[in-house]
Design an enzyme around this catalytic site. Structure first.
Site, mmCIF file in Angstrom:
data_model
loop_
_atom_site.group_PDB
_atom_site.id
_atom_site.type_symbol
_atom_site.label_atom_id
_atom_site.label_comp_id
_atom_site.label_asym_id
_atom_site.label_seq_id
_atom_site.Cartn_x
_atom_site.Cartn_y
_atom_site.Cartn_z
ATOM 1 C CB ILE A 83 -0.945 0.008 1.214
ATOM 2 C CG1 ILE A 83 -1.839 -1.244 1.198
ATOM 3 C CG2 ILE A 83 -1.813 1.271 1.211
ATOM 4 C CD1 ILE A 83 -2.707 -1.402 2.425
ATOM 5 C CB SER A 85 4.011 5.325 2.515
ATOM 6 O OG SER A 85 4.705 6.204 1.652
ATOM 7 C CB CYS A 184 11.123 7.864 -1.295
ATOM 8 S SG CYS A 184 9.520 7.746 -2.125
ATOM 9 C CG ASP A 191 12.727 5.836 2.681
ATOM 10 O OD1 ASP A 191 11.979 6.711 3.157
ATOM 11 O OD2 ASP A 191 12.550 5.318 1.560
ATOM 12 C CG HIS A 223 10.594 1.372 3.695
ATOM 13 N ND1 HIS A 223 9.914 2.264 2.904
ATOM 14 C CD2 HIS A 223 11.035 2.083 4.769
ATOM 15 C CE1 HIS A 223 9.944 3.460 3.462
ATOM 16 N NE2 HIS A 223 10.616 3.384 4.591
ATOM 17 C CD GLU A 224 7.148 -2.198 1.535
ATOM 18 O OE1 GLU A 224 6.060 -1.818 2.005
ATOM 19 O OE2 GLU A 224 7.890 -1.453 0.847
ATOM 20 N N GLY A 253 5.674 10.974 8.113
ATOM 21 C CA GLY A 253 4.243 11.205 7.993
ATOM 22 C C GLY A 253 3.434 10.419 9.004
#
Length: 276
Positions: A83, A85, A184, A191, A223-224, A253
């Site tokens: 999803i 972010s 990102c 990140d 990230h994943e 956020g």
């Protein structure tokens, strides 16, 4: 950049909607990033979960009185979608002026909406601030490798060729670093994260692991996918009996993302670290 991400709200001006709007959630298929790593949904060499922690969860009681809490969401690593972010944040913000009769009603709503977006059942916990305060701050297990003396000359891409091990020794150990950083892929914002590697296999050279982690510093990815890349690179090198890679990223956020990938049955501590 992932093609689907171009159509997401990330990196764009957005209207902040304060009443319940589940259509704000923007799923991004994992398949394209899996393909970059030579994987498909049928050939994933790990089990895993992505923990999302929300520190800005708020809604209204039927009386109009607001409530605040911490939301913990667990998205299966094999789900068809992540999803995006910012869409996750916008969706959660849409609860701010929405009344729910009970916490259970809110939890059910979150489970239904997030599961629909991810394509797999998503776990939801709504926790009080007192409960989180009582838990305190966690520390990563094992040896911290950040004080090792290394030389670094390139940060543009992950460099698995830096990794080395001693095939003559089999060890079981946990090591961690707080020097993980990537960018990102949509906004180029940094990140920041910490990562722990637990394995049983050929003895990994700690300095080479640190240099490899630092090589992600200017790499652009979600990230994943960073965690999945680390897992696969270590699996190829070590050919381990067991391997777990777990990263905990600093929040942005009001959300932090914590991907966990392992050859073993899921056994995960979702307590926050000092920087979270």
């Amino acid at each position: 950049m992932h093609p689907a991400a171009e159509h997401s709200p990330l990196g764009k001006s957005s209207e902040y909607i304060a009443t319940y709007t589940p259509s704000l959630l923007f799923p991004i298929p994992r398949a394209a990033k899996w393909a970059e790593l030579g994987l498909t949904a049928q050939t994933l060499p790990y089990q895993g979960v992505d923990f999302w922690n929300c520190y800005e969860l708020s809604w209204l009681l039927p009386s109009g009185k607001p409530v605040v809490a911490i939301g913990e969401f667990s998205i299966p690593a094999e789900s068809p979608n992540i999803i995006e972010s910012k869409s996750f944040k916008l969706y959660l913000n849409s609860l701010n002026q929405t009344a729910f009769a009970t916490v259970e009603q809110l939890q059910t709503t979150l489970e239904q909406d997030l599961s629909a977006a991810a394509g797999k059942p998503v776990g939801v916990r709504i926790r009080s601030l007192a409960e989180i305060e009582e838990e305190g701050v966690a520390a990563l297990p094992g040896v911290c490798i950040d004080d090792l003396d290394i030389s670094v000359s390139s940060y543009d891409r992950p460099q698995p060729e830096l990794l080395c091990c001693d095939d003559s020794r089999v060890v079981a150990e946990s090591v961690h670093s707080h020097l993980l950083k990537s960018n990102c892929p949509v906004t180029s914002q940094p990140d920041w994260g910490s990562v722990v590697v637990e394995y049983r296999g050929a003895a990994l050279d700690h300095a080479s692991l640190l240099a490899y982690i630092v090589s992600f510093r200017q790499h652009s990815d979600f990230h994943e996918q960073c965690v999945e890349r680390i897992f696969l690179d270590l699996q190829r090198l070590l050919k381990p009996e067991k391997l777990t890679v777990y990263a905990r990223y600093v929040r942005r956020g009001g959300l932090d993302i914590n991907p966990y990938r392992s050859t073993e049955t899921l056994d995960v501590d979702n307590r926050r670290l000092a920087r979270q």
